[in-house]
Scaffold this motif. Sequence first.
Motif, PDB file in Angstrom:
ATOM      1  N   SER A   1       0.941  -1.243  -0.040  1.00 58.34           N
ATOM      2  CA  SER A   1       0.017  -0.003   0.112  1.00 58.34           C
ATOM      3  C   SER A   1       1.077   1.355   0.083  1.00 58.34           C
ATOM      4  O   SER A   1       2.076   1.280   0.677  1.00 58.34           O
ATOM      5  N   HIS A   2       0.717   2.184  -0.793  1.00 59.71           N
ATOM      6  CA  HIS A   2       1.271   3.379  -0.784  1.00 59.71           C
ATOM      7  C   HIS A   2       0.297   4.719  -0.737  1.00 59.71           C
ATOM      8  O   HIS A   2      -0.765   4.597  -1.291  1.00 59.71           O
ATOM      9  N   GLY A   3       0.858   5.636  -0.083  1.00 59.85           N
ATOM     10  CA  GLY A   3       0.077   6.999   0.191  1.00 59.85           C
ATOM     11  C   GLY A   3       1.154   8.211  -0.325  1.00 59.85           C
ATOM     12  O   GLY A   3       2.010   8.504   0.309  1.00 59.85           O
ATOM     13  N   PHE A   4       0.599   8.840  -1.098  1.00 60.37           N
ATOM     14  CA  PHE A   4       1.190  10.084  -1.932  1.00 60.37           C
ATOM     15  C   PHE A   4       0.201  11.353  -1.431  1.00 60.37           C
ATOM     16  O   PHE A   4      -1.026  11.327  -1.528  1.00 60.37           O
ATOM     17  N   LEU A   5       0.713  12.540  -1.082  1.00 63.10           N
ATOM     18  CA  LEU A   5       0.106  13.620  -0.640  1.00 63.10           C
ATOM     19  C   LEU A   5       0.689  14.863  -1.513  1.00 63.10           C
ATOM     20  O   LEU A   5       1.626  14.907  -1.858  1.00 63.10           O
ATOM     21  N   TYR A   6      -0.413  15.512  -1.943  1.00 62.31           N
ATOM     22  CA  TYR A   6      -0.543  16.795  -2.793  1.00 62.31           C
ATOM     23  C   TYR A   6      -0.872  17.847  -2.128  1.00 62.31           C
ATOM     24  O   TYR A   6      -2.184  17.774  -1.602  1.00 62.31           O
ATOM     25  N   THR A   7      -0.327  19.144  -2.098  1.00 62.69           N
ATOM     26  CA  THR A   7      -0.988  20.250  -1.473  1.00 62.69           C
ATOM     27  C   THR A   7      -0.259  21.502  -2.179  1.00 62.69           C
ATOM     28  O   THR A   7       0.733  21.711  -2.692  1.00 62.69           O
ATOM     29  N   GLN A   8      -1.222  22.458  -1.992  1.00 62.02           N
ATOM     30  CA  GLN A   8      -0.814  23.971  -2.300  1.00 62.02           C
ATOM     31  C   GLN A   8      -0.739  24.618  -1.422  1.00 62.02           C
ATOM     32  O   GLN A   8      -1.181  24.456  -0.063  1.00 62.02           O
ATOM     33  N   LEU A   9      -0.168  25.980  -1.277  1.00 64.44           N
ATOM     34  CA  LEU A   9       0.151  26.977  -0.012  1.00 64.44           C
ATOM     35  C   LEU A   9      -0.192  28.130  -0.548  1.00 64.44           C
ATOM     36  O   LEU A   9      -0.550  28.554  -1.737  1.00 64.44           O
ATOM     37  N   GLY A  10      -0.452  29.073   0.420  1.00 64.09           N
ATOM     38  CA  GLY A  10      -0.752  30.434   0.125  1.00 64.09           C
ATOM     39  C   GLY A  10       0.398  31.448   0.615  1.00 64.09           C
ATOM     40  O   GLY A  10       1.438  30.926   1.233  1.00 64.09           O
ATOM     41  N   LEU A  11       0.361  32.681   0.131  1.00 61.36           N
ATOM     42  CA  LEU A  11       1.221  33.521   0.476  1.00 61.36           C
ATOM     43  C   LEU A  11       0.935  34.063   1.797  1.00 61.36           C
ATOM     44  O   LEU A  11      -0.142  34.115   2.642  1.00 61.36           O
ATOM     45  N   PRO A  12       2.055  34.622   2.502  1.00 61.81           N
ATOM     46  CA  PRO A  12       2.073  35.292   3.993  1.00 61.81           C
ATOM     47  C   PRO A  12       0.885  36.497   3.839  1.00 61.81           C
ATOM     48  O   PRO A  12       0.240  36.672   4.833  1.00 61.81           O
ATOM     49  N   LYS A  13       1.124  37.265   2.905  1.00 65.32           N
ATOM     50  CA  LYS A  13      -0.205  38.260   2.700  1.00 65.32           C
ATOM     51  C   LYS A  13       0.168  38.729   0.888  1.00 65.32           C
ATOM     52  O   LYS A  13       0.923  38.489   0.343  1.00 65.32           O
ATOM     53  N   SER A  14      -0.974  39.216   0.575  1.00 68.65           N
ATOM     54  CA  SER A  14      -0.834  39.823  -0.794  1.00 68.65           C
ATOM     55  C   SER A  14       0.283  40.853  -1.025  1.00 68.65           C
ATOM     56  O   SER A  14       0.671  41.658  -0.232  1.00 68.65           O
ATOM     57  N   GLU A  15       0.868  40.847  -2.256  1.00 65.84           N
ATOM     58  CA  GLU A  15       2.176  41.986  -2.668  1.00 65.84           C
ATOM     59  C   GLU A  15       3.052  41.495  -1.515  1.00 65.84           C
ATOM     60  O   GLU A  15       3.699  42.474  -1.088  1.00 65.84           O
ATOM     61  N   PHE A  16       3.443  40.304  -1.235  1.00 61.39           N
ATOM     62  CA  PHE A  16       4.508  39.900  -0.282  1.00 61.39           C
ATOM     63  C   PHE A  16       5.874  40.332  -0.561  1.00 61.39           C
ATOM     64  O   PHE A  16       6.190  40.075  -1.983  1.00 61.39           O
ATOM     65  N   THR A  17       6.879  40.678   0.123  1.00 63.51           N
ATOM     66  CA  THR A  17       8.094  40.629   0.096  1.00 63.51           C
ATOM     67  C   THR A  17       8.819  40.374   1.245  1.00 63.51           C
ATOM     68  O   THR A  17       8.381  40.684   2.485  1.00 63.51           O
TER      69      THR A  17
END
Length: 455
Positions: free
Chosen positions: A86-102
């Motif tokens: 049995s094998h399990g793979f994980l996929y995910t997106q992430l978000g920015l700390p804030k808009s127009e981040f630097t």
Amino acid sequence: MKIQFRTLGFAATCLAALYAFTGCNEATVLGKELIPGSDKVVVKDTTINNLKTHNIFRTDSSIRTGGGYYTGALGTIGGDPIFGKSHGFLYTQLGLPKSEFTFQGTGWVLDSVVLYIGCDTAWYGANAGFKVDVYRMNETNFKIDTNYLYNKPRSYDPSKKVGTATIYPVYPKDSLSIYGVKYAPQLRIPLNAAFGQELFQQRADGAFKNDSAFRIWLNGLAIVPDTTMGGNTMLYTNLNSGDTRLTVYYKNSEKDSLMENFKFDAYGSAHANYFVRNYTGKEVANLLNTGNPAGDNIVYIQEAPGIYTNITLPDIAEVPNAVINKAELVITEINSGSAGQDDLFTEPSRLMLRRYITHDSLSFLFDYGNPQSPELAYFGGNKTVISDLGPYKVVQYKFNIARHLQLAQQKKIENSVLRLEGWSSRMIDLPRLKAGGGSATPPANVKLRIIYTEL
């Protein structure tokens, strides 16, 4: 199949001998509360030993990942000699700390970049580490508002690996303290410094303008277990717990100990879990979807998405006017000892029994009670250890189905095929069971004990 009943005339005198003969089969012991006190009442009983059982493995279209489903499985079970891989793979997106981040200040110097994944403090199999690789995804239209079937892999770019690590199960006390802030237990996967440098190169008017722009630049991350090393550990992940995030640790020309968190957003970050079974060359493969008219002599149960067993009960409509005092379906483990690694790959804590009302539509048995408030103490299904000789433990599961059989005897419902399966609160789970089938040698076989009173 016709049931032959016998009068319960000498049950009390034979009780001790019957118990000794059946060994660990507790279900054959007749409780005193089942024997009416009046001599005018005729109580009969029978134990049916030739039930038909068929092991089934099919894709479970009800199991979806993504959207509002945040839990999953990550890891590899590669050494189960009975049930295979049995094998399990994980996929995910992430978000920015804030808009127009630097990043803060100027003159950034990378310390490290780490991917944290929320994870339960429970696991299946070995308490051992296993290798994972992290890749950049290139899944077309990877979106939060889409549910993904568990057995379909998502696309990632094997040429864009951004990290490799050996990860271990986490414990309740494995909390992290980072710059004085405590975090819940979580998986920690260091990523490549080169990937951190790529993040430094992005700008507030480009990939860091907003989450949409960021997810075009970084479509997502695929956490891929090593399926070639034969590991035996599966972890239960929860992206919406444990503060799932990617953290960049750095300093600038003025300050040390800086960090920025690119967090998982439960309402914005696409995610999915790919889970696959492989029974090739293993014992269970010989008794899956056989369609054998005589049934399968071994029952194999594996938590979803896995193997379940259909049980065909005999026709009891010919039973005369009677009250069914008790009807107990008993499933007894066949312990394979060290050869089957039963000490490592444990059994389900509960089984469930449901009935087919159409070819593929299921309903709870009447004995289960109201699904919103089931009568579990009466219905049964819990794992019970009935013999424990070192590694050779034997477990048993019992279900009370008197109401179901009474209604079938009265022809108020069809005496339909029953489905026996593992029952877990998790969408994807691993526990498994090898038990005696309908045609197995007693007392290991699946059996039905019926006690009834003639009216």
